[in-house]
Design a protein around this motif. Structure first.
Motif, mmCIF file in Angstrom:
data_model
loop_
_atom_site.group_PDB
_atom_site.id
_atom_site.type_symbol
_atom_site.label_atom_id
_atom_site.label_comp_id
_atom_site.label_asym_id
_atom_site.label_seq_id
_atom_site.Cartn_x
_atom_site.Cartn_y
_atom_site.Cartn_z
ATOM 1 N N TYR A 1 -14.287 8.926 30.588
ATOM 2 C CA TYR A 1 -15.192 8.078 31.368
ATOM 3 C C TYR A 1 -16.373 7.637 30.499
ATOM 4 O O TYR A 1 -16.737 6.460 30.482
ATOM 5 N N LYS A 2 -16.936 8.578 29.771
ATOM 6 C CA LYS A 2 -18.073 8.251 28.901
ATOM 7 C C LYS A 2 -17.660 7.295 27.784
ATOM 8 O O LYS A 2 -18.485 6.527 27.283
ATOM 9 N N ALA A 3 -16.377 7.320 27.412
ATOM 10 C CA ALA A 3 -15.873 6.422 26.375
ATOM 11 C C ALA A 3 -15.555 5.031 26.930
ATOM 12 O O ALA A 3 -15.192 4.135 26.170
ATOM 13 N N GLY A 4 -15.681 4.857 28.257
ATOM 14 C CA GLY A 4 -15.505 3.536 28.833
ATOM 15 C C GLY A 4 -14.379 3.366 29.827
ATOM 16 O O GLY A 4 -14.225 2.289 30.409
ATOM 17 N N ALA A 5 -13.571 4.390 30.049
ATOM 18 C CA ALA A 5 -12.473 4.276 31.013
ATOM 19 C C ALA A 5 -13.044 4.133 32.426
ATOM 20 O O ALA A 5 -14.073 4.723 32.755
ATOM 21 N N SER A 6 -12.367 3.341 33.263
ATOM 22 C CA SER A 6 -12.826 3.181 34.647
ATOM 23 C C SER A 6 -12.312 4.335 35.503
ATOM 24 O O SER A 6 -11.373 5.037 35.123
ATOM 25 N N VAL A 7 -12.913 4.501 36.669
ATOM 26 C CA VAL A 7 -12.455 5.550 37.576
ATOM 27 C C VAL A 7 -11.030 5.259 38.044
ATOM 28 O O VAL A 7 -10.255 6.178 38.290
ATOM 29 N N TYR A 8 -10.668 3.979 38.127
ATOM 30 C CA TYR A 8 -9.302 3.616 38.505
ATOM 31 C C TYR A 8 -8.323 4.043 37.410
ATOM 32 O O TYR A 8 -7.274 4.619 37.695
ATOM 33 N N GLU A 9 -8.659 3.733 36.163
ATOM 34 C CA GLU A 9 -7.786 4.124 35.041
ATOM 35 C C GLU A 9 -7.614 5.637 35.012
ATOM 36 O O GLU A 9 -6.507 6.140 34.828
ATOM 37 N N LEU A 10 -8.716 6.347 35.184
ATOM 38 C CA LEU A 10 -8.657 7.814 35.136
ATOM 39 C C LEU A 10 -7.866 8.372 36.317
ATOM 40 O O LEU A 10 -7.131 9.342 36.161
ATOM 41 N N GLY A 11 -8.004 7.757 37.470
ATOM 42 C CA GLY A 11 -7.226 8.185 38.626
ATOM 43 C C GLY A 11 -5.735 8.067 38.355
ATOM 44 O O GLY A 11 -4.965 8.988 38.639
ATOM 45 N N ARG A 12 -5.344 6.943 37.769
ATOM 46 C CA ARG A 12 -3.918 6.761 37.445
ATOM 47 C C ARG A 12 -3.482 7.756 36.375
ATOM 48 O O ARG A 12 -2.411 8.352 36.468
ATOM 49 N N ARG A 13 -4.308 7.938 35.358
ATOM 50 C CA ARG A 13 -3.949 8.831 34.250
ATOM 51 C C ARG A 13 -3.771 10.277 34.709
ATOM 52 O O ARG A 13 -2.857 10.974 34.285
ATOM 53 N N PHE A 14 -4.656 10.727 35.601
ATOM 54 C CA PHE A 14 -4.621 12.125 36.032
ATOM 55 C C PHE A 14 -3.881 12.329 37.362
ATOM 56 O O PHE A 14 -3.776 13.448 37.856
ATOM 57 N N GLY A 15 -3.417 11.239 37.960
ATOM 58 C CA GLY A 15 -2.671 11.350 39.213
ATOM 59 C C GLY A 15 -3.531 11.738 40.399
ATOM 60 O O GLY A 15 -3.085 12.469 41.286
ATOM 61 N N ILE A 16 -4.777 11.244 40.418
ATOM 62 C CA ILE A 16 -5.699 11.547 41.506
ATOM 63 C C ILE A 16 -6.328 10.242 42.001
ATOM 64 O O ILE A 16 -6.242 9.205 41.345
ATOM 65 N N ASN A 17 -6.963 10.308 43.147
ATOM 66 C CA ASN A 17 -7.632 9.150 43.723
ATOM 67 C C ASN A 17 -8.915 8.850 42.953
ATOM 68 O O ASN A 17 -9.550 9.758 42.431
ATOM 69 N N ARG A 18 -9.317 7.581 42.927
ATOM 70 C CA ARG A 18 -10.548 7.204 42.219
ATOM 71 C C ARG A 18 -11.765 7.921 42.806
ATOM 72 O O ARG A 18 -12.710 8.225 42.101
ATOM 73 N N ARG A 19 -11.724 8.204 44.106
ATOM 74 C CA ARG A 19 -12.844 8.924 44.731
ATOM 75 C C ARG A 19 -12.928 10.356 44.198
ATOM 76 O O ARG A 19 -14.014 10.900 44.037
#
Length: 114
Positions: free
Chosen positions: A27-45
């Motif tokens: 996230y600090k490197a610039g990834a969005s919460v949506y990207e991270l949600g998809r990457r980790f298999g969790i909701n953006r919230r």
């Protein structure tokens, strides 16, 4: 007459320790919460909750003028705020706020102008 079976509640995926630190670094490197949600298999919230729990200051994603143009065009073609948001990787509220600032007439849930 048969009873309908209740859906079994799903257990939320837990992100802890090293994965949480990996998520925060991305996230600090610039990834969005949506990207991270998809990457980790969790909701953006859930991503937001993890960031909040670790006192990470979150950023607000602003749309460019070109993205707002695209959002207005898609919305006027009949896509919902949620669908436009999915395409632009932001929330429906972000789309709505930007379209209102642009002066786009909003529809009600039945597709009628308000």
């Amino acid at each position: 007459m048969q009873r309908k079976r209740r859906a079994t509640p799903r257990t939320a995926k837990q992100i802890k320790g090293d994965q949480a630190q990996e998520l925060i670094a991305a996230y600090k490197a610039g990834a969005s919460v949506y990207e991270l949600g998809r990457r980790f298999g969790i909701n953006r919230r859930t991503v937001g909750d993890i960031l909040k729990r670790h006192s990470v200051k979150t950023r607000y994603r602003k749309l460019t003028a070109e993205q707002v143009d695209t959002a207005a065009r898609l919305y006027e073609q009949g896509l919902s705020l949620a669908r436009v948001g999915e395409r632009l990787d932001v929330t429906a509220d972000t789309i709505r706020n930007n379209l209102l600032k642009r002066g786009v007439k909003m529809r009600d849930r039945h597709g009628r102008e308000q």
